[in-house]
Write a protein that holds these residues in place. Structure first.
Motif, PDB file in Angstrom:
ATOM      1  N   VAL A  28       0.866  -1.181   0.000  1.00 39.16           N
ATOM      2  CA  VAL A  28       0.000   0.000   0.000  1.00 39.16           C
ATOM      3  C   VAL A  28       0.901   1.230   0.000  1.00 39.16           C
ATOM      4  CG1 VAL A  28      -1.829   1.256   1.191  1.00 39.16           C
ATOM      5  CG2 VAL A  28      -1.776  -1.253   1.260  1.00 39.16           C
ATOM      6  N   ASN A  29       0.682   2.120  -0.989  1.00 37.09           N
ATOM      7  CA  ASN A  29       1.522   3.327  -1.068  1.00 37.09           C
ATOM      8  C   ASN A  29       0.869   4.483  -0.306  1.00 37.09           C
ATOM      9  OD1 ASN A  29      -0.427   4.455  -2.757  1.00 37.09           O
ATOM     10  ND2 ASN A  29       0.767   4.178  -4.614  1.00 37.09           N
ATOM     11  N   GLN A  30       1.532   5.631  -0.314  1.00 31.78           N
ATOM     12  CA  GLN A  30       1.051   6.800   0.424  1.00 31.78           C
ATOM     13  C   GLN A  30      -0.306   7.293  -0.066  1.00 31.78           C
ATOM     14  OE1 GLN A  30       2.454   7.930   3.171  1.00 31.78           O
ATOM     15  NE2 GLN A  30       4.201   6.567   3.012  1.00 31.78           N
ATOM     16  N   SER A  31      -0.677   6.980  -1.313  1.00 29.80           N
ATOM     17  CA  SER A  31      -1.982   7.372  -1.861  1.00 29.80           C
ATOM     18  C   SER A  31      -3.042   6.316  -1.600  1.00 29.80           C
ATOM     19  CB  SER A  31      -1.874   7.607  -3.369  1.00 29.80           C
ATOM     20  OG  SER A  31      -0.927   8.598  -3.645  1.00 29.80           O
ATOM     21  N   ASN A  32      -2.693   5.288  -0.808  1.00 32.11           N
ATOM     22  CA  ASN A  32      -3.572   4.156  -0.496  1.00 32.11           C
ATOM     23  C   ASN A  32      -3.889   3.284  -1.701  1.00 32.11           C
ATOM     24  OD1 ASN A  32      -3.772   4.395   2.326  1.00 32.11           O
ATOM     25  ND2 ASN A  32      -5.238   6.056   2.091  1.00 32.11           N
ATOM     26  N   ASP A  33      -3.073   3.347  -2.757  1.00 29.46           N
ATOM     27  CA  ASP A  33      -3.200   2.415  -3.875  1.00 29.46           C
ATOM     28  C   ASP A  33      -2.595   1.095  -3.445  1.00 29.46           C
ATOM     29  OD1 ASP A  33      -4.283   4.412  -5.548  1.00 29.46           O
ATOM     30  OD2 ASP A  33      -2.273   5.090  -6.098  1.00 29.46           O
ATOM     31  N   LEU A  67       6.086   3.802  -0.065  1.00 30.15           N
ATOM     32  CA  LEU A  67       5.372   2.699   0.573  1.00 30.15           C
ATOM     33  C   LEU A  67       4.880   3.106   1.956  1.00 30.15           C
ATOM     34  CD1 LEU A  67       7.425  -0.497  -0.276  1.00 30.15           C
ATOM     35  CD2 LEU A  67       5.129   0.090  -1.047  1.00 30.15           C
ATOM     36  N   GLN A  68       3.600   2.842   2.212  1.00 36.55           N
ATOM     37  CA  GLN A  68       3.025   3.123   3.523  1.00 36.55           C
ATOM     38  C   GLN A  68       3.160   1.889   4.411  1.00 36.55           C
ATOM     39  OE1 GLN A  68      -1.022   4.410   3.297  1.00 36.55           O
ATOM     40  NE2 GLN A  68      -1.179   4.781   5.468  1.00 36.55           N
TER      41      GLN A  68
END
Length: 135
Positions: A28-33, A67-68
């Protein structure tokens, strides 16, 4: 530096979580994708600021700073275990070697990271603990 420590901790947790019990690793990336990748024949490689994930279907590259978190997912689509940093980076911690020998007490994870050398460590604060790898 903190992102690298967090990511190193995530990788160690991923190995310790017995990936064989899960079908996918979700990033999950910083944009929540989200990107779900099969764990079949999966390898993870960190190269400076990127993560290269290779599995039976191909290769995907992620920018570490984007990356989140990552987490395992079962076939039913249920998220199984979140693999981000479980310790607050600003809380006092105790640091132990992998063999259980106390290395020291520090006011924060960031302070410890500036003092500790390369290696694997167990970090605790109260009831929480996690393993990190410094490279």
């Amino acid at each position: 530096m903190r992102k690298i420590l967090v990511f190193a901790a995530m990788l160690v947790c991923a190995v310790m979580a017995q990936a064989a019990d899960y079908s996918y690793l979700v990033f999950v990336n910083q944009s929540n994708d989200t990107t779900a990748l099969s764990v079949s024949d999966m390898t993870l490689k960190v190269n400076e600021n990127s993560l290269t994930v290779t599995n039976a279907e191909g290769t995907v590259n992620f920018t570490l700073t984007d990356l989140q978190f990552m987490q395992f997912m079962t076939e039913e689509g249920q998220m199984a275990q979140r693999l981000d940093n479980i310790l607050d980076a600003n809380e006092p911690i105790d640091v132990y070697s992998i063999l259980g020998v106390k290395v020291g007490h520090y006011n924060s994870l960031l302070e410890a990271a500036g003092v500790l050398g390369k290696g694997s460590y167990v970090i605790t604060n109260g009831k929480n603990s996690q393993t990190i790898v410094l490279q």
